[in-house]
Write a protein that holds these residues in place. Sequence first.
Motif, mmCIF file in Angstrom:
data_model
loop_
_atom_site.group_PDB
_atom_site.id
_atom_site.type_symbol
_atom_site.label_atom_id
_atom_site.label_comp_id
_atom_site.label_asym_id
_atom_site.label_seq_id
_atom_site.Cartn_x
_atom_site.Cartn_y
_atom_site.Cartn_z
ATOM 1 N N THR A 44 0.825 -1.208 0.000
ATOM 2 C CA THR A 44 0.000 0.000 0.000
ATOM 3 C C THR A 44 0.860 1.259 0.000
ATOM 4 O OG1 THR A 44 -0.180 -0.281 2.370
ATOM 5 C CG2 THR A 44 -2.061 -0.949 1.043
ATOM 6 N N PHE A 45 2.089 1.138 0.506
ATOM 7 C CA PHE A 45 2.934 2.320 0.492
ATOM 8 C C PHE A 45 3.494 2.583 -0.904
ATOM 9 C CE2 PHE A 45 6.909 4.615 0.905
ATOM 10 C CZ PHE A 45 6.529 5.673 1.713
ATOM 11 N N PHE A 46 4.012 1.512 -1.516
ATOM 12 C CA PHE A 46 4.742 1.725 -2.759
ATOM 13 C C PHE A 46 3.858 1.799 -4.002
ATOM 14 C CE2 PHE A 46 8.230 0.349 -0.041
ATOM 15 C CZ PHE A 46 9.158 1.336 -0.340
ATOM 16 N N LEU A 47 2.746 1.045 -4.010
ATOM 17 C CA LEU A 47 1.932 1.017 -5.224
ATOM 18 C C LEU A 47 1.503 2.431 -5.670
ATOM 19 C CD1 LEU A 47 0.728 -0.882 -7.353
ATOM 20 C CD2 LEU A 47 -1.347 -0.982 -5.976
ATOM 21 N N PRO A 48 0.889 3.245 -4.775
ATOM 22 C CA PRO A 48 0.472 4.580 -5.238
ATOM 23 C C PRO A 48 1.654 5.470 -5.603
ATOM 24 C CG PRO A 48 -0.612 3.991 -3.181
ATOM 25 C CD PRO A 48 0.479 2.995 -3.398
ATOM 26 N N LYS A 49 2.818 5.231 -4.968
ATOM 27 C CA LYS A 49 3.976 6.080 -5.251
ATOM 28 C C LYS A 49 4.380 6.017 -6.719
ATOM 29 C CE LYS A 49 4.948 7.428 -1.016
ATOM 30 N NZ LYS A 49 4.628 8.808 -0.633
ATOM 31 N N PHE A 50 4.101 4.846 -7.341
ATOM 32 C CA PHE A 50 4.463 4.718 -8.746
ATOM 33 C C PHE A 50 3.566 5.560 -9.645
ATOM 34 C CE2 PHE A 50 6.338 0.748 -7.139
ATOM 35 C CZ PHE A 50 7.625 0.947 -7.592
ATOM 36 N N TYR B 83 7.068 17.530 4.631
ATOM 37 C CA TYR B 83 6.479 16.204 4.805
ATOM 38 C C TYR B 83 7.444 15.076 4.459
ATOM 39 C CZ TYR B 83 2.220 18.672 5.670
ATOM 40 O OH TYR B 83 1.296 19.499 6.220
ATOM 41 N N GLY B 84 8.711 15.423 4.304
ATOM 42 C CA GLY B 84 9.716 14.391 4.064
ATOM 43 C C GLY B 84 9.631 13.752 2.699
ATOM 44 N N LEU B 85 8.925 14.390 1.774
ATOM 45 C CA LEU B 85 8.733 13.778 0.463
ATOM 46 C C LEU B 85 9.954 13.927 -0.438
ATOM 47 C CD1 LEU B 85 5.048 14.878 -0.155
ATOM 48 C CD2 LEU B 85 5.874 12.605 0.444
ATOM 49 N N ASP B 86 10.957 14.693 0.024
ATOM 50 C CA ASP B 86 12.141 14.862 -0.797
ATOM 51 C C ASP B 86 13.177 13.789 -0.532
ATOM 52 O OD1 ASP B 86 12.514 15.686 1.761
ATOM 53 O OD2 ASP B 86 13.605 17.528 1.278
ATOM 54 N N LEU C 34 12.681 6.840 -1.243
ATOM 55 C CA LEU C 34 11.480 6.078 -0.891
ATOM 56 C C LEU C 34 11.679 5.156 0.316
ATOM 57 C CD1 LEU C 34 9.793 5.190 -4.298
ATOM 58 C CD2 LEU C 34 8.962 6.694 -2.485
ATOM 59 N N PRO C 35 12.787 4.405 0.394
ATOM 60 C CA PRO C 35 12.942 3.556 1.578
ATOM 61 C C PRO C 35 12.935 4.355 2.874
ATOM 62 C CG PRO C 35 14.489 2.885 -0.113
ATOM 63 C CD PRO C 35 13.840 4.157 -0.583
ATOM 64 N N VAL C 36 13.572 5.530 2.850
ATOM 65 C CA VAL C 36 13.577 6.363 4.052
ATOM 66 C C VAL C 36 12.162 6.823 4.375
ATOM 67 C CG1 VAL C 36 14.427 8.508 5.066
ATOM 68 C CG2 VAL C 36 15.941 7.099 3.660
ATOM 69 N N GLN C 37 11.453 7.263 3.323
ATOM 70 C CA GLN C 37 10.063 7.683 3.528
ATOM 71 C C GLN C 37 9.245 6.553 4.135
ATOM 72 O OE1 GLN C 37 7.800 9.488 0.412
ATOM 73 N NE2 GLN C 37 9.633 10.347 -0.535
ATOM 74 N N TYR C 38 9.498 5.328 3.577
ATOM 75 C CA TYR C 38 8.739 4.198 4.079
ATOM 76 C C TYR C 38 9.063 3.959 5.535
ATOM 77 C CZ TYR C 38 7.168 -0.534 4.964
ATOM 78 O OH TYR C 38 6.550 -1.617 5.515
ATOM 79 N N TRP C 39 10.316 4.037 5.904
ATOM 80 C CA TRP C 39 10.726 3.791 7.282
ATOM 81 C C TRP C 39 10.021 4.774 8.223
ATOM 82 C CZ3 TRP C 39 12.248 0.465 10.538
ATOM 83 C CH2 TRP C 39 12.794 0.850 11.769
#
Lengths: 333, 323, 680
Positions: A22-28, A56-59, A62-67
Amino acid sequence: MRYLLSRLAQGVLTLFGVSLLTFFLPKFFQAPTGLAVQVLGQRATPHAILGFLHEYGLDRSLPVQYWHWLVAALHGNFGISYQATATQGTPVTVNQLIGSNVWRSIWLTFVPTILSVLIAIPIGLTQAVRRNRPYDHVMTTVVYVVYSTPAVLVCLLLVYYFAIQIHVGTVSIDALAVQISPSAFPMWALHHLRQFILPFVGIIALSVGGLTRFMRGSALDTLVQDHVRTARAKGASPTRVLFKHVLRPSLIPMLTIIGLSIPSIIGGALIVESVFNYPGMGILAVRATTVGDFTVVMALTIYTAGLTVIGNYLADIFTAIADPRVRLGKGRN
Amino acid sequence: MEPSSNEVVRDELVSGVVASRGAGTVAGTGTMRQQMWRVFRQNKLALASLAFVVILILGAVIYPFFFNGLYWKSAPIDLANTCFNSTAPGYTGSAPPSAHHWLGCIKGYDTIGLLFYSGRFSLGIGFLSAIVTMSLGVTYGMLSGYIGGKLDAILMRIVDMMLSIPGLYLLILTIVLFGRSFVALTVVIGFTGWFGVARLMRAETQSLRERDYVAAAITMGASRQRIIYRHILPNAMSTMVTAGTFALGDAILALAGIGFLGLGLQPPQFDWGTLIQRGSDVFKLGYWWTIWPIAALFILFVLSTNYIGDAMRDAFEVRLQEQ
Amino acid sequence: MTDTFSLMNLLEVRNLQITYKLRTSDVVAVDDVSFSIAAGECLGVVGESGCGKTTVGMAIMQLLAGNGHISAGEILLNGKNLVGLPDKELRKFRGRTVALIPQDPMTSLNPVMRIGDQVVEAYRIHHRVSKKVAAERALEMLRMVEIPNAEERFNQYPFELSGGLRQRVIIAMALVCEPQLLIADEPTTALDVTIQAQILDVLDNLREKYKLAVMLITHDMGVIASRTDRVVVMYAGRAAEEASTSEIFRDMRHPYTRALLASVPSIEGDQPTRLHSIPGLPPDLTKPIEGCRFRARCEFATEECRRAEPSLTASGDGHRFACFNPLSIGWDGVRESGAAIPIRRRGDEILVSLQNLTKDFPLRAKGIFTRERRVVSAVSDITLDVYRGETLGIVGESGSGKTTVGKLIMGLEKPTSGSISFTDADPSHAPVTQLALAKIRQMIFQDPYASLNPRKRIVDLIGEPLDIQGTLKGPEQTRRIGELLDEVGLPQESLYRYPHELSGGQRQRVGLARAMALQPAIIIADEPVSSLDVSIQAQMLNLLSDLRDEKGLSYLFISHDLAVVRYIADRIGVMYLGKLVEIGPAHQVFTQPAHHYTRALLDAVPVANPDAARGRSGSRLGGEIPSAIDPPSGCRFRTRCPAATEECTAVEPTYAEAGDNHLVACHHPLRATVAIRAKV
């Protein structure tokens, strides 16, 4: 005990996988700048966008964002809803948006699921006993029909023929329901039981068919087993044979099935919620999805997966209680 | 409705039913197909169901070409009729069944025409996505079950994970991401529905893999492909047929569910779910003919596929039965 | 039959007819069967599968399957007719006056109920007593059937017990209400031979103690000879012959009885004699039968047999038979009628060589928290050679590892250590593939239903090895398949049939034809006749030995049935708990066993000879085979061995020579041993 521990580990693993998905699918599909534009508007300056991304840490990668998301999620914080933030101008958290919808959905699905099981067991059992007699054929057809009717149709027919024509139940749930706190909700619901009759029937209708068919199959499997004949050879009465020697062994596989059917009941509840205008997870999920509010969708998916995992785990515990082969370490798999 | 409506329930069920089958009629002689057809034919309910599904498919393909005017205004235009005469007193565009319109009209269109027209999309997406579901599920499940070991453990954890998310949630999420065209819906429904099939096929493969005839083939030096194609796949047919009919029913129910939520096909294409949604508001006013035809069609269709599936499974099983 | 006669009998079955409703037709499974059982008497009912013996037993219990019913006749129990009684009345008899011991102890107990409670339930259904009183009674019964640690076992679940113990629990349950009649439906068929002997002993003791009448349903003439007073031979739903057990073995009148006895291999005598096999199959009961139902397979059939069905007629002493042309032949006469099979000299060329072969199966770890690595020691350090043209029999009870040895040789399992080498394998093509070895070794399986792909025609099944090897194609292949069919005695019409259209015996022949298609040097046969009825078993055994003599084939013949192995094997290896404990020429191993286990096995086999059977010593092997997870130290057999000493616990015995080519692994062998060698 070892069996339950390994099942627990499996459940945690499942939830972890769901969170990844659910985290990665929309990111694509949604670039972070797109999000920023969505929140800040088309006229946002590059500087403002960068500021937003940083806030919001979006910069970050992705792994860091996920963590970061995972750590926050473990504390029950699912971040902000970008969509709601955009429309309201101030940050709105996912938790604010979801509010007590999850609890209301649990209430809506839990009670009728129990009722479904209570209906399915005696029907399935009696069908198996009277296998291939008229009663069995009639019930099989009824179960088939209930199983194959879309939930939407069931709900519409219920609304018209019951709520409108003979005033049993109501057309929709009182809008006040949103304001009732989760703790007070069961009491409130009890006092307004009339409103819940039809939604409950709707959910029963969508789950009872499969459960009945399974119970019939499971009981049939047990009935042909040698130990049932042994019991009859002892001189046991049909009732005794049925309750002591057929029911319990047939219920053991039922437990697993009840656990496994939780996702489809939650999914079906979505339709019931939207017909009766019930403020649960389903309505929220549809609304969030259609406007692309993915943080909310992620949270809801995690919640439902969590419910499933808990349900399956409860089923495992009950199976271990009911089946000595599982309890005493001769695991069934 | 729910895309994987009780999916797990009946996957378990299917294997249970298949496993618990006892001996029945003996097929006699003839080629494999003749024997199977003979068994299938004995089931009158299945024959009627087959006729119904064939009519539905034919109707969906042919019906719209028979009528003049707009292709989905399928009834002959008859201005005096309440269906079309918008100046007639009390015009709503909906009318109960009559000699002209056997199942009545909804919002100015003949219901039979609407059913057949929307059937094109419901059946089309249903059949195609069921094919997607079955190919993915069968391949994945067989791979997992045949190879076993670590790969199997990993593949099955993934299936467990996907099955813990309600199918309808997954479906609406992916629809938003992939769009709502005919192709996108087919792919999305196909791709979100195969997990149960995979689980079922894995169990079936695992059990077939242990049969003596597979051991015999191994000792003859048969290749892995040969064992899968000649020994496992043919013997998994009855399970696959049952799973396939359920996949079809589920796909059509799923499409109806998202159609009702307003996430389905966009006009001028529409499916049975959209039709239910269109009919639902006036239905509450007492216009029973706006819902009942579609409801009946729905129930009959899913029932038919189930009965056909049952009979086909019997036909496949018959050769296994001992004399 | 007069009423005074029936008063003497506990059970009287008169003209019983039982019909099963099938989807398309009715089958009369039992027709016009009459017999009686006196109090305290043991009546054996013997026959092949499908003869209706179990159906009769279930009819007495009134527990026929849903589609079966008694269509004519009476069942009088103490003079009261049970047929047509309402279920409520019948329940008073079931368990109290008549009790049942079903065939399969593994499935006949409720899996989720403690065994003590199941015995308690049986008692409390018929006695209004408190749970405590019933529990005491149940415990007493569990002790009576010699369950070790009965108090502890009382609270266990069936899955925690072995098959033998479960069958004891079932006996306890059946006898807890002290019934007058016990119906034992193949009570030991699912058990190993040493356990079978234990269970039958328990039954015998209790029968004496309670003056119990027993109806013992079995297919095993050995069990009949050693345990019953009187016997009814059934064929295709009818009684063929009825007499006292000693009478029937002394003077059998019906050709079927003779044929049945003549087709059972025996462990008695110095040398096996060729088995007489009954040609053909039992009649299809769904079709009408003209005349005598055995006529088609009977060598004495005349025109009269075609015209009318013979009825059961008495000839003094209660000896009754249904035959127009009765024989009069004794058991000795039957055996002498078969030609003695000469002892074959084994060749000197080694074909397959097993060196220190060991197979451990890791126990499946349950979940991620388990770190212990325990193994099941299925096969442990086996060294043996199979010579070209010989038949090596491997015997042992379940759990002995004999099947695993077969699978290892076939490459279906990989050895943990040790090696298998084939003399015929081309060493230049190392590693040797399954594809290459398929031309050297082939396998036939136990279950004729599971070993043939149900979706393939016979022509495709037999052709598959040829296809895979790619040696023969098209019409040449078809010709070869035709030849193979001839060799295994199948009609050419079966070429385009499916397995389900053939009988079990025919399917087993297909399996054999498939194994022979590539002309292998050795065929591994894992219990190839165990699932067949004796008459079909004899056909198959004769076929196997004829083919061997004709083609110079080698067999590795794996079986639990000592008599069958005796019949076919030149050399015999005895396995116990993964170890090869004795190996030697068949006649030596059987007549002068050197290992205590071999001796115990031979003693436990029921002999189809009432005089010999009753005269045999009661030295029974106690206990059960231990778990292969932690096998006993030293000699694995020591826990059950009558001659075990401390040395056996500490030191694993090595092989010693107990005769010409006869090796035994025992510290205290039954025969004098000569030299100690490392290699077999």
